[in-house]
Design a protein around this motif. Structure first.
Motif, mmCIF file in Angstrom:
data_model
loop_
_atom_site.group_PDB
_atom_site.id
_atom_site.type_symbol
_atom_site.label_atom_id
_atom_site.label_comp_id
_atom_site.label_asym_id
_atom_site.label_seq_id
_atom_site.Cartn_x
_atom_site.Cartn_y
_atom_site.Cartn_z
ATOM 1 N N PRO A 325 -73.703 81.179 41.533
ATOM 2 C CA PRO A 325 -72.882 80.246 42.272
ATOM 3 C C PRO A 325 -72.000 79.025 41.935
ATOM 4 O O PRO A 325 -71.156 78.425 43.063
ATOM 5 C CB PRO A 325 -74.225 79.325 42.577
ATOM 6 C CG PRO A 325 -74.973 79.960 40.290
ATOM 7 C CD PRO A 325 -74.574 80.844 40.486
ATOM 8 N N GLY A 326 -70.941 79.560 40.382
ATOM 9 C CA GLY A 326 -70.286 78.507 40.156
ATOM 10 C C GLY A 326 -69.075 79.962 40.921
ATOM 11 O O GLY A 326 -67.828 78.847 41.441
ATOM 12 N N PHE A 327 -68.855 81.120 41.021
ATOM 13 C CA PHE A 327 -68.167 81.608 41.503
ATOM 14 C C PHE A 327 -67.438 81.355 42.998
ATOM 15 O O PHE A 327 -66.464 81.459 43.890
ATOM 16 C CB PHE A 327 -67.586 82.994 41.276
ATOM 17 C CG PHE A 327 -68.094 83.933 40.415
ATOM 18 C CD1 PHE A 327 -66.045 83.690 39.939
ATOM 19 C CD2 PHE A 327 -68.866 84.233 39.558
ATOM 20 C CE1 PHE A 327 -65.643 84.283 38.466
ATOM 21 C CE2 PHE A 327 -68.079 84.615 37.920
ATOM 22 C CZ PHE A 327 -66.796 84.021 37.549
ATOM 23 N N GLU A 328 -69.072 81.054 43.493
ATOM 24 C CA GLU A 328 -69.216 81.072 45.502
ATOM 25 C C GLU A 328 -68.773 79.616 45.427
ATOM 26 O O GLU A 328 -67.596 79.777 46.498
ATOM 27 C CB GLU A 328 -70.919 80.528 45.227
ATOM 28 C CG GLU A 328 -70.691 80.287 47.041
ATOM 29 C CD GLU A 328 -72.593 79.832 47.532
ATOM 30 O OE1 GLU A 328 -73.094 79.802 48.368
ATOM 31 O OE2 GLU A 328 -73.245 80.052 46.249
ATOM 32 N N ARG A 329 -68.545 78.562 44.434
ATOM 33 C CA ARG A 329 -68.104 77.611 44.251
ATOM 34 C C ARG A 329 -66.059 77.776 44.839
ATOM 35 O O ARG A 329 -65.197 76.866 45.674
ATOM 36 C CB ARG A 329 -68.100 76.551 43.954
ATOM 37 C CG ARG A 329 -67.389 75.162 44.009
ATOM 38 C CD ARG A 329 -67.725 74.078 42.771
ATOM 39 N NE ARG A 329 -66.833 72.945 42.625
ATOM 40 C CZ ARG A 329 -67.398 71.801 41.823
ATOM 41 N NH1 ARG A 329 -67.834 71.125 41.411
ATOM 42 N NH2 ARG A 329 -65.926 70.562 42.271
ATOM 43 N N ILE A 330 -65.890 78.395 43.580
ATOM 44 C CA ILE A 330 -64.507 78.627 43.210
ATOM 45 C C ILE A 330 -63.604 79.362 45.169
ATOM 46 O O ILE A 330 -63.066 79.298 45.232
ATOM 47 C CB ILE A 330 -64.162 79.606 42.252
ATOM 48 C CG1 ILE A 330 -64.274 78.811 40.559
ATOM 49 C CG2 ILE A 330 -62.939 80.021 42.125
ATOM 50 C CD1 ILE A 330 -64.681 79.507 39.722
ATOM 51 N N ILE A 395 -65.149 89.836 40.653
ATOM 52 C CA ILE A 395 -63.935 88.524 41.174
ATOM 53 C C ILE A 395 -62.777 88.108 40.530
ATOM 54 O O ILE A 395 -62.945 87.538 40.892
ATOM 55 C CB ILE A 395 -65.807 87.944 40.780
ATOM 56 C CG1 ILE A 395 -65.885 86.474 41.459
ATOM 57 C CG2 ILE A 395 -65.899 88.077 39.352
ATOM 58 C CD1 ILE A 395 -66.287 86.970 42.377
ATOM 59 N N VAL A 396 -62.714 88.940 38.790
ATOM 60 C CA VAL A 396 -61.278 88.119 38.457
ATOM 61 C C VAL A 396 -60.944 88.586 39.767
ATOM 62 O O VAL A 396 -59.682 87.435 39.886
ATOM 63 C CB VAL A 396 -61.547 88.520 37.226
ATOM 64 C CG1 VAL A 396 -59.302 88.618 36.922
ATOM 65 C CG2 VAL A 396 -61.798 88.324 36.268
ATOM 66 N N GLY A 397 -60.122 90.118 40.575
ATOM 67 C CA GLY A 397 -59.267 90.497 41.577
ATOM 68 C C GLY A 397 -59.561 89.451 42.586
ATOM 69 O O GLY A 397 -58.482 89.845 43.046
ATOM 70 N N TYR A 513 -61.404 77.577 31.656
ATOM 71 C CA TYR A 513 -62.577 77.566 31.423
ATOM 72 C C TYR A 513 -62.640 77.209 32.850
ATOM 73 O O TYR A 513 -63.207 75.728 33.222
ATOM 74 C CB TYR A 513 -63.785 77.810 30.146
ATOM 75 C CG TYR A 513 -63.763 76.595 29.823
ATOM 76 C CD1 TYR A 513 -64.705 75.632 30.735
ATOM 77 C CD2 TYR A 513 -63.565 75.378 29.055
ATOM 78 C CE1 TYR A 513 -65.358 73.977 30.303
ATOM 79 C CE2 TYR A 513 -63.498 74.057 28.855
ATOM 80 C CZ TYR A 513 -64.487 73.940 28.957
ATOM 81 O OH TYR A 513 -64.521 71.951 29.144
ATOM 82 N N TYR A 514 -64.176 78.269 33.904
ATOM 83 C CA TYR A 514 -65.055 77.193 34.773
ATOM 84 C C TYR A 514 -65.741 78.252 34.617
ATOM 85 O O TYR A 514 -67.079 79.359 33.715
ATOM 86 C CB TYR A 514 -64.118 77.920 35.936
ATOM 87 C CG TYR A 514 -63.069 77.588 36.017
ATOM 88 C CD1 TYR A 514 -62.418 76.467 37.211
ATOM 89 C CD2 TYR A 514 -61.732 77.986 35.576
ATOM 90 C CE1 TYR A 514 -61.201 75.880 37.014
ATOM 91 C CE2 TYR A 514 -60.133 77.527 35.772
ATOM 92 C CZ TYR A 514 -59.786 76.462 36.734
ATOM 93 O OH TYR A 514 -58.878 75.592 36.729
ATOM 94 N N TYR A 515 -66.991 77.142 35.057
ATOM 95 C CA TYR A 515 -68.434 77.999 35.634
ATOM 96 C C TYR A 515 -68.673 78.972 36.673
ATOM 97 O O TYR A 515 -67.928 78.831 37.484
ATOM 98 C CB TYR A 515 -69.536 76.816 36.161
ATOM 99 C CG TYR A 515 -70.794 77.187 36.244
ATOM 100 C CD1 TYR A 515 -71.338 77.976 34.715
ATOM 101 C CD2 TYR A 515 -71.320 77.050 37.630
ATOM 102 C CE1 TYR A 515 -73.223 78.112 35.574
ATOM 103 C CE2 TYR A 515 -72.818 77.671 37.741
ATOM 104 C CZ TYR A 515 -73.313 77.815 37.193
ATOM 105 O OH TYR A 515 -74.988 78.202 36.799
#
Length: 529
Positions: A325-330, A395-397, A513-515
C-alpha cells in the motif's frame, strides 16, 4: 570535496537549475493549485517568474554575488506572475538586499540571507496564511539556520533544507482546510521544494537526483464544481513605472479594492498583484501615480470552469504493479492512474481488467517485477488498447521509470527511454532468510538478516550490518541518494533509526525513507548515483 563558498557564478547556475526543475514540474504544480483560488496556474507562474530572474542573472554571471543577486531580483520583479510568482520575487529581493556588499558567502551567511528573504516576502503580504509557500519556506530556512551553525558544506546544508521543506509541505493540509478537502499539499510550497531540489543539481560533484516524490493529484479530485473563485475573480497585475508614491502608500490605496494583494518594489518601479472585481478601477487608481506597464488581467472564474467542465481527454494512462500500500501511494503521486496490488503476482486477467479501467487509448504498464513481465505481455496482447509494457525488474526500477516519465516531458515517452532510466538506479532487497542458504561465498542461516544485490548475497549480524554491507557493494561510499522503503515487520521508527545509522556510515550520501508496505521483504533499497 566540500563546497564552502558561494559566489555570483554559482548563484546564476543555481537559478538555472531551479528553473529547469520548475519547468519540468510546472503541470504537477498547476494540478495542485486550489488556494487562494483554484485556477490551475501556480506552476506556470512560478516558472516564468524564476525564468525572468535566471535570464537577468545570466547576463552578469561572472560578476560578484551581490551584482548577480541584484540582477535576479530586478528580473523577477519585472517578470513576476501570479501570487506565488510575486512572493518568489520578493524573496529574491530580500536575499539580494542581505548580500548587497558580498562577493561570496559561506553557509551561515546563506542561512541568514534566506531568513531575510522569507521575512521580506512575509512583510509584503497583508494577511499571511498558514499552510502556504511562506509556511514551507519559513520552516525550511529556520532548519537551515540551525544546521549552518556547524555545517560548512553547501550540499549537506541544501539536503537538510530540502528535507525540512518537505516535512513542512506535508503539514500544509493540516494548516489550510481547503487543501485537506482537496487532498493535496500547497502548490506554492511544493514549487519552493522543487526549486530547491533543482538547485542541488549544480553543486560540484553532485549527480542528478530526486529527494521527494512529485505530489501529483488526480485532477478530478482537486478541481470540483463546488469550489468557488469568489467575487474578486479578476487576477490583475501590472508594473507602475516612474512611481511617484511608495509601495506602502500604493498598498494602502488599493487594499479596499480586492484581496490576495501584493505590492512590492520601491520607487520608481513597483509591482502590483491583486484579485479584484473591478480591474479598471484598480488600474485607474495606480495610473495616477505612474505609468502602467505589462498589464495583465485574467478571469480566474473562466480558468476554473475550463478545468472543471472542459477537461481535455487523457492522451495516455499508467498502470503500475505494486507490492504494498505504501508503494501504491508513491506511484499514484508519480502519476499512475491504476494500480495492481497484492503480495502474489497478478494474473493475466487482473492485468487486463486494470488496463480496461483506464480512460485513455494508450496505456503504459509498469510490471515492476521480473516475474510479472510475461503476464503483462499476455495482457497487452489481449487488451483492446495500445499497451506499452515497461519491463521494470522491480518496484525501485518502476519508481525511477515514473520519475523519467515526468522528467522527459514528452506526450508519449518511448518505452526504451523509461527502461534506460530505470536501469540507472541500483536496487537491493533486505530480508530475514527463510531457510539456510549459500549463494557464492555468502552463507546465511534461517531467520538471520540478509541482503540481495545483483544476484549476490550479503549476510549480516543485524539488519544494519546487512544494509551497510550491501550498500558498500553498491558504491554508496562515493555519494548519491539512498532511499529505504520499509515493510515486512519494520516500523517507521526502525526505518528512521536505520537511516540515521547509514548517514553516519556514508556521510557523503543522502538517505531518505518511505513506507512501502510489502510483505515479502523488510526493505527495498535504492541507490541513485
Amino acid at each position: 570535496m566540500d563546497v564552502v563558498a558561494f559566489d555570483g557564478r554559482g548563484f546564476a547556475k543555481f537559478l538555472a537549475a531551479g528553473t529547469y526543475f520548475l519547468k519540468k514540474y510546472r503541470q504537477v504544480l498547476n494540478d495542485l493549485n486550489v488556494f487562494p483560488v483554484p485556477d490551475g496556474d501556480t506552476g506556470t507562474n512560478m516558472f516564468l517568474t524564476i525564468r525572468s530572474a535566471m535570464v537577468e542573472a545570466g547576463k552578469v554571471h561572472d560578476a560578484p554575488l551581490h551584482e548577480v543577486a541584484a540582477a535576479a531580483a530586478a528580473g523577477s520583479l519585472m517578470g513576476a506572475r501570479g501570487n506565488s510568482g510575486v512572493i518568489i520575487s520578493q524573496m529574491l529581493r530580500g536575499f539580494a538586499h542581505h548580500v548587497r556588499h558580498r562577493a561570496e558567502i559561506d553557509t551561515f551567511m546563506l542561512a541568514t540571507a534566506l531568513r531575510d528573504a522569507v521575512a521580506a516576502a512575509k512583510q509584503a503580504l497583508l494577511k499571511p496564511v498558514e499552510g502556504t509557500i511562506i509556511s514551507v519556506a519559513e520552516a525550511a530556512v529556520e532548519a537551515a539556520y540551525k544546521q549552518a551553525l556547524h555545517e560548512p558544506d553547501f550540499y549537506r546544508l541544501g539536503t537538510g533544507l530540502v528535507r525540512a521543506a518537505n516535512e513542512a509541505l506535508d503539514r500544509t493540509p493540516d494548516q489550510l482546510p481547503v487543501l485537506k478537502e482537496a487532498g493535496v499539499v500547497d502548490a506554492g510550497g511544493a514549487g519552493f521544494v522543487y526549486f530547491i531540489e533543482g538547485i542541488l543539481r549544480f553543486l560540484p560533484d553532485a549527480k542528478v537526483r530526486q529527494t521527494a516524490f512529485p505530489r501529483r493529484p488526480l485532477r478530478r479530485e482537486v478541481f470540483t464544481a463546488q469550489q468557488a473563485v469568489g467575487e474578486n475573480k479578476y487576477c490583475t497585475e501590472f508594473i507602475v513605472d516612474g512611481a511617484t508614491c511608495s509601495a506602502h502608500e500604493l498598498r494602502e490605496l488599493l487594499a479596499p479594492r480586492g484581496e490576495s494583494m501584493l505590492v512590492i518594489g520601491e520607487s520608481p518601479t513597483i509591482k502590483v498583484h491583486i484579485h479584484t472585481d473591478d480591474p479598471e478601477r484598480v488600474k485607474a487608481i495606480a495610473g495616477k501615480h505612474g505609468t502602467l506597464l505589462r498589464v495583465k488581467v485574467d478571469n480566474m472564474e473562466q480558468q476554473h470552469n475550463l478545468l472543471v467542465v472542459e477537461k481535455p481527454p487523457a492522451e495516455h494512462a499508467i498502470v503500475a504493479v505494486v507490492p504494498g500500500p505504501g508503494f501504491e501511494r508513491i506511484v499514484r503521486e508519480l502519476g499512475a492512474d491504476v494500480t495492481v496490488t497484492g503480495a502474489k503476482n497478478p494474473s493475466v486477467r487482473d492485468l487486463v481488467l486494470s488496463i480496461n479501467k483506464t480512460l485513455a487509448d494508450t496505456v503504459y504498464l509498469f510490471a515492476n517485477d521480473a516475474n510479472v513481465v510475461l503476464a503483462a505481455r499476455e495482457a497487452a496482447a489481449l487488451a483492446e488498447k495500445t499497451v506499452h509494457v515497461i519491463a521494470t525488474r522491480d518496484i525501485v526500477g518502476g519508481i525511477a521509470g515514473l520519475f523519467a516519465f515526468n522528467m522527459l516531458g514528452d506526450a508519449a515517452p518511448e518505452p526504451a527511454a523509461l527502461l534506460d532510466a530505470a536501469a540507472r538506479v541500483k536496487s537491493a532487497q533486505l530480508f530475514f532468510a527463510g531457510k539456510d542458504a549459500t549463494i557464492g561465498a555468502a552463507t546465511v542461516a534461517r531467520g538471520t538478516p540478509a541482503a540481495l544485490f545483483a544476484g549476490e548475497l550479503h549476510a549480516g549480524e543485524s539488519m544494519t550490518a546487512a544494509a551497510r554491507g550491501v550498500l558498500d557493494a553498491m558504491g554508496a561510499a562515493s555519494g548519491g541518494l539512498v532511499t529505504l522503503y520499509y515493510g515486512g515487520s519494520q516500523k517507521e521508527r526502525d526505518a528512521q533509526r536505520l537511516a540515521d545509522e547509514l548517514r553516519e556510515t556514508f556521510p557523503r550520501t543522502g538517505v531518505e525513507y518511505y513506507y512501502g508496505g510489502m510483505k515479502n521483504a523488510e526493505y527495498w533499497v535504492s541507490l541513485d548515483e
